[in-house]
Scaffold this motif. Structure first.
Motif, PDB file in Angstrom:
ATOM      1  N   LYS A  89     -41.605 -11.814  87.513  1.00 27.06           N
ATOM      2  CA  LYS A  89     -42.074 -12.159  89.083  1.00 27.06           C
ATOM      3  C   LYS A  89     -42.125 -11.087  90.010  1.00 27.06           C
ATOM      4  CE  LYS A  89     -40.175 -14.916  93.608  1.00 27.06           C
ATOM      5  NZ  LYS A  89     -38.931 -15.254  93.640  1.00 27.06           N
ATOM      6  N   THR A  94     -42.846  -5.173  93.977  1.00 22.30           N
ATOM      7  CA  THR A  94     -42.459  -4.656  92.761  1.00 22.30           C
ATOM      8  C   THR A  94     -41.914  -5.756  92.005  1.00 22.30           C
ATOM      9  OG1 THR A  94     -40.408  -3.802  94.551  1.00 22.30           O
ATOM     10  CG2 THR A  94     -39.774  -5.326  92.278  1.00 22.30           C
ATOM     11  N   TRP A  96     -40.715  -8.316  89.097  1.00 26.83           N
ATOM     12  CA  TRP A  96     -38.728  -8.331  88.059  1.00 26.83           C
ATOM     13  C   TRP A  96     -39.165  -8.831  87.336  1.00 26.83           C
ATOM     14  CZ3 TRP A  96     -34.222  -7.337  91.024  1.00 26.83           C
ATOM     15  CH2 TRP A  96     -34.338  -6.641  92.583  1.00 26.83           C
ATOM     16  N   LYS A 131     -38.353  -3.513  88.243  1.00 25.83           N
ATOM     17  CA  LYS A 131     -36.752  -3.990  88.823  1.00 25.83           C
ATOM     18  C   LYS A 131     -35.865  -4.984  87.865  1.00 25.83           C
ATOM     19  CE  LYS A 131     -36.569  -2.705  93.894  1.00 25.83           C
ATOM     20  NZ  LYS A 131     -35.984  -2.833  95.029  1.00 25.83           N
ATOM     21  N   ALA A 132     -35.134  -5.021  87.181  1.00 25.26           N
ATOM     22  CA  ALA A 132     -34.230  -6.120  86.706  1.00 25.26           C
ATOM     23  C   ALA A 132     -32.655  -6.471  87.615  1.00 25.26           C
ATOM     24  CB  ALA A 132     -34.064  -5.406  85.253  1.00 25.26           C
ATOM     25  N   GLY A 133     -32.359  -7.575  87.156  1.00 28.76           N
ATOM     26  CA  GLY A 133     -31.165  -7.666  87.951  1.00 28.76           C
ATOM     27  C   GLY A 133     -29.978  -7.822  86.600  1.00 28.76           C
ATOM     28  N   ILE A 161     -28.575  -4.211  90.144  1.00 29.03           N
ATOM     29  CA  ILE A 161     -29.838  -4.492  90.517  1.00 29.03           C
ATOM     30  C   ILE A 161     -30.691  -2.669  89.910  1.00 29.03           C
ATOM     31  CG2 ILE A 161     -32.422  -3.899  91.722  1.00 29.03           C
ATOM     32  CD1 ILE A 161     -30.268  -6.798  91.791  1.00 29.03           C
TER      33      ILE A 161
END
Length: 168
Positions: A89, A94, A96, A131-133, A161
């Protein structure tokens, strides 16, 4: 702007690694997708699970959009077999990311290999943060992110995060 040209043909891949390539989902991927995505014990730390075939078809077989977020199929090059999926995404500056590998292919290096290739592809798209959650109890995913060069940024709504450290 990132290059979305490969998404016009569902048979073309978006990026690849040594043993795999990533492309849009097609109908014949769904049985294998359902088998691991609806394995609720395996997917305990993941979202997008436990849906009906029709719900997955509606989500996966439409034209993917990076801006809305989309799942993409991970296939082994050797036999074209679906072994997992990635989520991508794009929000402003950014990307994701998310990744899931079927339990049939766990602990064989596929998640690291494909995530590393995904990062390389994203870097080629321009100057984007990645980024990754991750759920705090998902130790395997946390270790993978750290191995890839991600650093813990913050915790939001019970999710850790991580931010890819560009100087790697």
């Amino acid at each position: 702007m990132f290059k979305e040209s490969n998404l016009n043909n569902k048979k073309k891949f978006i990026f690849q690694s040594e043993r795999c390539y990533v492309r849009s989902f097609v109908e014949y991927d769904l049985d294998d997708f359902l088998s691991y995505r609806n394995n609720l014990e395996w997917m305990k730390f993941q979202g997008f699970k436990g849906l009906s075939r029709k719900e997955y078809e509606e989500a996966l077989l439409k034209k993917p959009s990076f801006e809305k977020g989309a799942q993409f199929a991970i296939l082994r090059k050797v036999d074209q077999h679906l072994i997992g999926d990635v989520f991508i995404k794009m929000e402003d500056d950014t990307f994701w990311i998310g990744y899931t590998v079927s339990p049939l292919y766990k602990r064989q290096g596929y998640a690291y290999e494909i995530a590393k290739s995904m990062i390389i592809w994203m870097k080629q798209q321009g100057e984007y943060k990645i980024k990754a959650g991750v759920e705090p109890k998902n130790i395997s995913s946390i270790r993978l992110l750290e191995k890839l060069g991600f650093l813990l940024l913050t915790e939001e709504d019970g999710e850790l995060i991580y931010l890819f450290h560009q100087a790697q």
